[in-house]
Write a protein that holds these residues in place. Sequence first.
Motif, PDB file in Angstrom:
ATOM      1  N   HIS A   1       0.825  -1.206   0.000  1.00 12.13           N
ATOM      2  CA  HIS A   1       0.000   0.000   0.000  1.00 12.13           C
ATOM      3  C   HIS A   1       0.862   1.259   0.000  1.00 12.13           C
ATOM      4  CE1 HIS A   1      -2.731  -3.098   1.732  1.00 12.13           C
ATOM      5  NE2 HIS A   1      -3.626  -2.465   0.997  1.00 12.13           N
ATOM      6  N   ASN A   2       0.197   2.406  -0.090  1.00  8.84           N
ATOM      7  CA  ASN A   2       0.920   3.673   0.013  1.00  8.84           C
ATOM      8  C   ASN A   2       1.500   3.825   1.405  1.00  8.84           C
ATOM      9  OD1 ASN A   2      -1.902   3.972   0.878  1.00  8.84           O
ATOM     10  ND2 ASN A   2      -1.283   6.070   1.368  1.00  8.84           N
ATOM     11  N   LEU A   3       2.538   4.637   1.546  1.00 13.15           N
ATOM     12  CA  LEU A   3       3.216   4.794   2.829  1.00 13.15           C
ATOM     13  C   LEU A   3       2.328   5.534   3.819  1.00 13.15           C
ATOM     14  CD1 LEU A   3       6.873   5.684   1.754  1.00 13.15           C
ATOM     15  CD2 LEU A   3       5.868   3.459   2.246  1.00 13.15           C
ATOM     16  N   GLY A   4       2.256   4.990   5.031  1.00 16.74           N
ATOM     17  CA  GLY A   4       1.471   5.598   6.102  1.00 16.74           C
ATOM     18  C   GLY A   4       2.343   6.442   6.999  1.00 16.74           C
ATOM     19  N   ALA A   5       1.908   6.564   8.267  1.00 19.54           N
ATOM     20  CA  ALA A   5       2.579   7.489   9.193  1.00 19.54           C
ATOM     21  C   ALA A   5       3.388   6.784  10.269  1.00 19.54           C
ATOM     22  CB  ALA A   5       1.539   8.398   9.838  1.00 19.54           C
ATOM     23  N   ILE A   6       3.680   5.491  10.074  1.00 16.95           N
ATOM     24  CA  ILE A   6       4.439   4.784  11.097  1.00 16.95           C
ATOM     25  C   ILE A   6       5.907   5.188  11.033  1.00 16.95           C
ATOM     26  CG2 ILE A   6       5.331   2.504  11.755  1.00 16.95           C
ATOM     27  CD1 ILE A   6       2.638   1.330  11.132  1.00 16.95           C
TER      28      ILE A   6
ATOM     29  N   ASN B   1      13.920  -3.206   8.221  1.00 17.00           N
ATOM     30  CA  ASN B   1      13.685  -3.735   6.879  1.00 17.00           C
ATOM     31  C   ASN B   1      12.283  -3.333   6.463  1.00 17.00           C
ATOM     32  OD1 ASN B   1      16.184  -5.094   6.622  1.00 17.00           O
ATOM     33  ND2 ASN B   1      15.415  -6.764   7.888  1.00 17.00           N
ATOM     34  N   PHE B   2      12.198  -2.548   5.391  1.00 12.79           N
ATOM     35  CA  PHE B   2      10.890  -2.119   4.878  1.00 12.79           C
ATOM     36  C   PHE B   2      10.822  -2.548   3.424  1.00 12.79           C
ATOM     37  CE2 PHE B   2       7.519   0.295   3.189  1.00 12.79           C
ATOM     38  CZ  PHE B   2       6.720   0.726   4.235  1.00 12.79           C
ATOM     39  N   ARG B   3       9.892  -3.461   3.136  1.00 14.97           N
ATOM     40  CA  ARG B   3       9.767  -3.992   1.785  1.00 14.97           C
ATOM     41  C   ARG B   3       8.435  -3.525   1.208  1.00 14.97           C
ATOM     42  NH1 ARG B   3      12.567  -9.107  -0.089  1.00 14.97           N
ATOM     43  NH2 ARG B   3      11.700  -9.578  -2.146  1.00 14.97           N
ATOM     44  N   SER B   4       8.491  -2.718   0.179  1.00 23.74           N
ATOM     45  CA  SER B   4       7.290  -2.181  -0.439  1.00 23.74           C
ATOM     46  C   SER B   4       7.414  -2.339  -1.950  1.00 23.74           C
ATOM     47  CB  SER B   4       7.124  -0.708  -0.077  1.00 23.74           C
ATOM     48  OG  SER B   4       5.984  -0.163  -0.698  1.00 23.74           O
TER      49      SER B   4
END
Length: 538
Positions: free
Chosen positions: A327-332, A339-342
């Motif tokens: 999904h689109n990037l949120g506010a976390i 590790n952020f996999r998008s």
Amino acid sequence: MTTYIFGHKNPDTDSVCSSIALSYLKNELGGKTAPKVLGNINNETKFVLDYFKVPVPSYLNDVRVRIKNIKYDKKAYIFEEESINDAFNVMQKQNLTAIPLIDDKKKLTGYVTLKEIAKYLISGNKEIVNTTLDNIIETLDAKVIVKCDDLISGDILIAGLQSKTIESSFRLSPRDILIVGDRYKVLNFAIDSKVKLIILPLNVNVDKKIIKKAEKNSVNIIASEFDSFQIANKILLSNFIKSINLNKSPVTVNNEDYYTDFKNMAHRVNHSNYPVINNKGECLGLIRLTGPNDYEKQKVILVDHNNFAQSVDGLDEANILEIIDHHNLGAIGTSLPINFRSKPVGCTSTMIYDMYKEERVAIPKNMAGLMLSAILSDTLLLTSPTTTEDDRFAAVKLASIAKVDIDTYGIEMLKAASSIEGKSPEELIKTDFKSYVVGDKLLGISQIMTMDIDTIQNHMDEYIAKLNEMVELNYSIVTIFITDIIKNGSYVLYNEKAADIIKDAFGLKSIHQCMFLPKIVSRKKQIQPNIISVLEGD
């Protein structure tokens, strides 16, 4: 510590199946993880898990820090029938200013502070002993000569007078505890009087005749290495610690309580120490408001979302290790790199399939079935505009491993998902509901997959009333999109004040409740962006 892997609230097939498949992969690579769900699973997901014989993950209420996560003073307690001396030693050893008292079943019975011990030793009755013989022996560093009783209760006397004076002036009784040396006339008199206990100072020895006479009259005799004065001063320390239990109902904290709630309570009560108990009333130790109180945050991995509003309660108190989302990037935000996999694909499970291939981990039939189901669900049988070539490629490979036909299985799965029989409007709205923060506005979008639009139309007033109610509480706009895959479009319901927003979002000349919007099937690519664009332009 086990790392929890979970999707968003109101879990759908992708969030549940991706959590399970990723947990399996992580564990195969040597990790210790467990999949979780943040709510009840829907009909479609239940069908999928039943079909591939995979259990529903356990429910996760929150990841807030609880007292049980805190490194408080575990086992900082003492049995109520241990001595004051023992209690003081434990407090000194563990650097405590107070200590909880427990019974033989570990139930909390009281609470004693150093201040209360000091007050008792200074102003308490120094002539009465009520304890066990073992406590006296330990406190006075004594040895047993004659033991007849386990419990000792009586008044302390020191035989400092001549035997004639004692015999004429004192009437000894079975309640008396006599401190006397090797003065045989006094010893004989005391034994004849059947005193409770004779304490010999300086480890003096006594004649065997005295010992036999004491045994016959059931008189306890011990010998201490201390002198008479020291014994008289120390013996008070052998009394039960419960003798000075002035607080039998102390303020406690449960090990399941939240740490933030404890701190708020402690500041109101203004105590320094609090016994920790469990739900059985057993004492587990002591927590100090001013102690180090270190704790390890719950480790979590998020899938299919990266937004606080959609995630587990207390996420800000957890340690986020990784996020895998489409999904689109949120506010976390996180305090350390993670590790952020998008990836712009139709389903999170497509990305997890790639991870299996990268790590060269064989995909079991049931895991393949779960990931395939997630892809078919999120892409509406690979027809949604969110569908990519990566989704199609993964679906074909996973279907082969799971040994199912994509079209046949997919239709069967969607039939299970489309059943709304027996569900109330509120239940259906919450089945797949997501919240989005847009500036100072809160947007809610529910999506229902069904071909049974007639049932919803027959209860349309109830749905609209519920949407209006949600807006009155805290939302700016709430919508329901009832998606019919066969017709390749969605019917829309909305709170009454949102008509113009829906009309502008989809370029409509007019709008009415339950209007059919052709080719509008994707919340992520078509519904959410269009509505947010209008809200941001207000």
